[in-house]
Design a protein around this motif. Structure first.
Motif, PDB file in Angstrom:
ATOM      1  N   ILE A   1      41.411  45.494  41.913  1.00  0.00           N
ATOM      2  CA  ILE A   1      40.869  45.287  40.419  1.00  0.00           C
ATOM      3  C   ILE A   1      41.815  44.972  39.442  1.00  0.00           C
ATOM      4  O   ILE A   1      43.017  45.143  39.653  1.00  0.00           O
ATOM      5  CB  ILE A   1      40.199  46.706  39.977  1.00  0.00           C
ATOM      6  CG1 ILE A   1      41.068  47.832  39.881  1.00  0.00           C
ATOM      7  CG2 ILE A   1      39.132  47.288  40.762  1.00  0.00           C
ATOM      8  CD1 ILE A   1      40.840  48.968  39.345  1.00  0.00           C
TER       9      ILE A   1
ATOM     10  N   GLU B   1      40.391  36.379  46.961  1.00  0.00           N
ATOM     11  CA  GLU B   1      39.449  35.811  46.352  1.00  0.00           C
ATOM     12  C   GLU B   1      39.725  34.463  46.226  1.00  0.00           C
ATOM     13  O   GLU B   1      40.972  34.141  46.304  1.00  0.00           O
ATOM     14  CB  GLU B   1      39.287  36.535  44.762  1.00  0.00           C
ATOM     15  CG  GLU B   1      38.389  37.817  44.848  1.00  0.00           C
ATOM     16  CD  GLU B   1      38.163  38.535  43.647  1.00  0.00           C
ATOM     17  OE1 GLU B   1      37.946  37.744  42.753  1.00  0.00           O
ATOM     18  OE2 GLU B   1      38.264  39.439  43.474  1.00  0.00           O
TER      19      GLU B   1
ATOM     20  N   VAL C   1      35.499  40.117  48.155  1.00  0.00           N
ATOM     21  CA  VAL C   1      34.806  40.440  47.129  1.00  0.00           C
ATOM     22  C   VAL C   1      33.755  41.582  47.353  1.00  0.00           C
ATOM     23  O   VAL C   1      32.849  41.188  48.190  1.00  0.00           O
ATOM     24  CB  VAL C   1      34.283  39.309  46.365  1.00  0.00           C
ATOM     25  CG1 VAL C   1      33.667  39.796  45.031  1.00  0.00           C
ATOM     26  CG2 VAL C   1      35.389  38.337  45.929  1.00  0.00           C
TER      27      VAL C   1
ATOM     28  N   GLU D   1      40.138  46.877  34.002  1.00  0.00           N
ATOM     29  CA  GLU D   1      39.245  47.600  34.971  1.00  0.00           C
ATOM     30  C   GLU D   1      40.074  48.844  35.339  1.00  0.00           C
ATOM     31  O   GLU D   1      39.194  49.996  35.256  1.00  0.00           O
ATOM     32  CB  GLU D   1      38.958  46.760  36.122  1.00  0.00           C
ATOM     33  CG  GLU D   1      37.772  45.645  35.754  1.00  0.00           C
ATOM     34  CD  GLU D   1      38.788  44.156  35.455  1.00  0.00           C
ATOM     35  OE1 GLU D   1      39.888  44.311  35.310  1.00  0.00           O
ATOM     36  OE2 GLU D   1      37.685  43.399  34.935  1.00  0.00           O
TER      37      GLU D   1
ATOM     38  N   ARG E   1      28.858  33.816  37.605  1.00  0.00           N
ATOM     39  CA  ARG E   1      30.287  33.613  37.680  1.00  0.00           C
ATOM     40  C   ARG E   1      30.672  32.796  36.123  1.00  0.00           C
ATOM     41  O   ARG E   1      31.703  33.178  35.726  1.00  0.00           O
ATOM     42  CB  ARG E   1      30.654  32.697  39.026  1.00  0.00           C
ATOM     43  CG  ARG E   1      30.369  33.274  40.069  1.00  0.00           C
ATOM     44  CD  ARG E   1      30.971  32.462  41.270  1.00  0.00           C
ATOM     45  NE  ARG E   1      30.797  31.047  41.281  1.00  0.00           N
ATOM     46  CZ  ARG E   1      29.663  30.627  41.940  1.00  0.00           C
ATOM     47  NH1 ARG E   1      28.975  31.465  42.913  1.00  0.00           N
ATOM     48  NH2 ARG E   1      29.479  29.358  42.033  1.00  0.00           N
TER      49      ARG E   1
ATOM     50  N   TYR F   1      30.595  43.691  46.272  1.00  0.00           N
ATOM     51  CA  TYR F   1      29.161  43.517  45.373  1.00  0.00           C
ATOM     52  C   TYR F   1      28.469  44.944  45.449  1.00  0.00           C
ATOM     53  O   TYR F   1      28.635  45.440  46.396  1.00  0.00           O
ATOM     54  CB  TYR F   1      28.239  42.723  45.889  1.00  0.00           C
ATOM     55  CG  TYR F   1      28.855  41.109  45.908  1.00  0.00           C
ATOM     56  CD1 TYR F   1      28.388  40.310  45.098  1.00  0.00           C
ATOM     57  CD2 TYR F   1      29.861  40.643  47.004  1.00  0.00           C
ATOM     58  CE1 TYR F   1      28.915  39.040  45.019  1.00  0.00           C
ATOM     59  CE2 TYR F   1      29.970  39.480  46.834  1.00  0.00           C
ATOM     60  CZ  TYR F   1      29.808  38.321  45.734  1.00  0.00           C
ATOM     61  OH  TYR F   1      30.238  37.146  45.797  1.00  0.00           O
TER      62      TYR F   1
ATOM     63  N   ARG G   1      29.601  44.290  38.841  1.00  0.00           N
ATOM     64  CA  ARG G   1      30.885  44.213  39.539  1.00  0.00           C
ATOM     65  C   ARG G   1      31.183  45.669  40.208  1.00  0.00           C
ATOM     66  O   ARG G   1      30.550  46.381  39.499  1.00  0.00           O
ATOM     67  CB  ARG G   1      31.822  43.614  38.565  1.00  0.00           C
ATOM     68  CG  ARG G   1      31.862  42.211  37.947  1.00  0.00           C
ATOM     69  CD  ARG G   1      32.992  41.753  37.307  1.00  0.00           C
ATOM     70  NE  ARG G   1      33.437  42.679  36.137  1.00  0.00           N
ATOM     71  CZ  ARG G   1      34.718  42.517  35.665  1.00  0.00           C
ATOM     72  NH1 ARG G   1      35.415  41.786  36.005  1.00  0.00           N
ATOM     73  NH2 ARG G   1      34.756  43.579  34.595  1.00  0.00           N
ATOM     74  N   THR G   2      31.904  45.822  41.069  1.00  0.00           N
ATOM     75  CA  THR G   2      32.048  47.044  41.640  1.00  0.00           C
ATOM     76  C   THR G   2      32.892  47.703  40.440  1.00  0.00           C
ATOM     77  O   THR G   2      32.841  48.992  40.570  1.00  0.00           O
ATOM     78  CB  THR G   2      32.972  46.951  43.007  1.00  0.00           C
ATOM     79  OG1 THR G   2      31.856  46.208  44.050  1.00  0.00           O
ATOM     80  CG2 THR G   2      33.126  48.521  43.590  1.00  0.00           C
ATOM     81  N   SER G   3      33.852  47.378  40.132  1.00  0.00           N
ATOM     82  CA  SER G   3      34.836  48.180  39.048  1.00  0.00           C
ATOM     83  C   SER G   3      34.096  48.528  37.823  1.00  0.00           C
ATOM     84  O   SER G   3      34.213  49.871  37.370  1.00  0.00           O
ATOM     85  CB  SER G   3      35.929  47.260  38.666  1.00  0.00           C
ATOM     86  OG  SER G   3      35.310  46.014  37.968  1.00  0.00           O
ATOM     87  N   ASP G   4      33.084  47.736  37.432  1.00  0.00           N
ATOM     88  CA  ASP G   4      32.146  48.238  36.391  1.00  0.00           C
ATOM     89  C   ASP G   4      31.309  49.196  36.699  1.00  0.00           C
ATOM     90  O   ASP G   4      31.080  50.316  36.016  1.00  0.00           O
ATOM     91  CB  ASP G   4      31.342  47.094  35.722  1.00  0.00           C
ATOM     92  CG  ASP G   4      32.278  46.147  35.008  1.00  0.00           C
ATOM     93  OD1 ASP G   4      33.200  46.371  34.371  1.00  0.00           O
ATOM     94  OD2 ASP G   4      31.777  44.923  34.843  1.00  0.00           O
TER      95      ASP G   4
ATOM     96  N   ASP H   1      30.749  35.399  33.686  1.00  0.00           N
ATOM     97  CA  ASP H   1      32.041  36.449  33.492  1.00  0.00           C
ATOM     98  C   ASP H   1      33.198  35.764  33.170  1.00  0.00           C
ATOM     99  O   ASP H   1      34.119  36.043  32.676  1.00  0.00           O
ATOM    100  CB  ASP H   1      32.260  36.647  35.130  1.00  0.00           C
ATOM    101  CG  ASP H   1      31.255  37.981  35.608  1.00  0.00           C
ATOM    102  OD1 ASP H   1      30.524  38.417  34.759  1.00  0.00           O
ATOM    103  OD2 ASP H   1      31.142  37.960  36.897  1.00  0.00           O
TER     104      ASP H   1
END
Length: 219
Positions: free
Chosen positions: A38, A178, A88, A42, A209, A90, A107-110, A212
C-alpha cells in the motif's frame, strides 16, 4: 470456496519499494501472513484507525465516510478480499441499510480502513491465501508479538522491527509487481475525456482506473 478470517498484524515500511508499505494481515486460527503493498497515504489512514492515540485535527476521507454512513444508518458488516490478479488484490465491502444489503467494489486499502472504523471482520478466500500467504521466520513472529499492532519503523534501536522489515522485503520482491502506470503520461483533460468515453462504452474497469488516476492528481 471457503472464507478465511484475517486480522491486522502490522504495517512495515518497504526498503525496496520507495514510498511503499506492507500491510500484514494474519490468518485467524493459522500461521500464514498476507502482505499487501500500500502507499503512504493508505498506511497513514490504516494506522490512524489502529492507534487510538492518533487523532487528526480534521476528519480524513475514511472518517468522513464513517460519519456519513452513521447519519444514514449504513453499516459495513464485512470486507472480503476476493481476487488477486497480477499482484493486485481486489476487495468488496458488504454494507447494510436496514434490511437491504449491498456489495461495493473497493480498493483493498480503502476497504480495510473502513473495516477498522466499523469494527467489521476481514475475510479472504482460501485459494488466495494459498497463493499469496507466507510464513514468517520464527524470530520475526516473536518480534511482531512483542510489538504493538502498528510497526513503527522510526524506532531505530528496535532490531526486531528491522529483522521483520528485511523479511517482508524478501517476500515483496518475490511477489508480482503492479504494471507500470500507463496513464501517467496523459493530461487531466485527456484523462477526463477518456473517462467519459469509457463510461459511454460501459468499460467500467477502465473507468475505475481513470477515476483513481484523476483522484491522485487532485490530492
Amino acid at each position: 470456496m471457503n472464507l478465511v478470517q484475517l486480522t491486522i498484524k502490522g504495517i512495515s515500511y518497504s526498503h525496496t519499494q520507495n514510498g511503499a508499505y506492507a500491510l500484514i494481515l494474519n490468518e485467524v486460527n493459522g500461521d500464514r501472513k498476507l502482505p499487501i503493498v500500500i502507499g503512504a497515504y493508505e498506511a497513514q489512514a490504516i494506522a490512524i484507525a489502529i492507534e487510538e492515540d492518533l487523532k487528526p485535527p480534521r476528519p480524513l476521507t475514511h472518517d468522513l465516510f464513517k460519519t456519513f454512513c452513521d447519519r444514514f444508518n449504513i453499516i459495513v458488516t464485512q470486507v472480503i478480499i476476493h481476487k488477486l490478479v497480477d499482484g493486485v488484490f481486489y476487495s468488496s465491502i458488504i454494507c447494510k441499510n436496514n434490511d437491504k444489503e449491498e456489495v461495493i467494489d473497493a480498493r483493498t486499502s480503502d476497504a480495510i480502513s473502513l473495516a477498522l472504523r466499523f469494527d467489521a471482520p476481514i475475510f479472504t478466500y482460501q485459494n488466495i491465501l494459498d497463493k499469496a500467504g507466507i510464513y514468517l521466520r520464527e524470530q520475526d513472529l516473536e518480534a511482531t508479538d512483542e510489538d504493538d499492532d502498528y510497526i513503527d519503523e522510526d524506532e531505530d534501536d528496535n532490531e526486531n522491527n528491522e529483522s521483520l522489515s528485511d523479511t517482508i522485503d524478501e517476500f515483496l520482491n518475490m511477489m508480482p509487481t503492479e504494471k507500470p502506470n500507463e496513464l501517467a503520461a496523459f493530461s487531466v483533460k485527456e484523462l477526463n475525456e477518456m473517462l467519459d468515453a469509457a463510461v459511454l462504452n460501459e468499460d467500467y474497469e477502465k473507468a475505475a482506473r481513470l477515476r483513481d488516476e484523476l483522484s491522485k492528481r487532485n490530492l
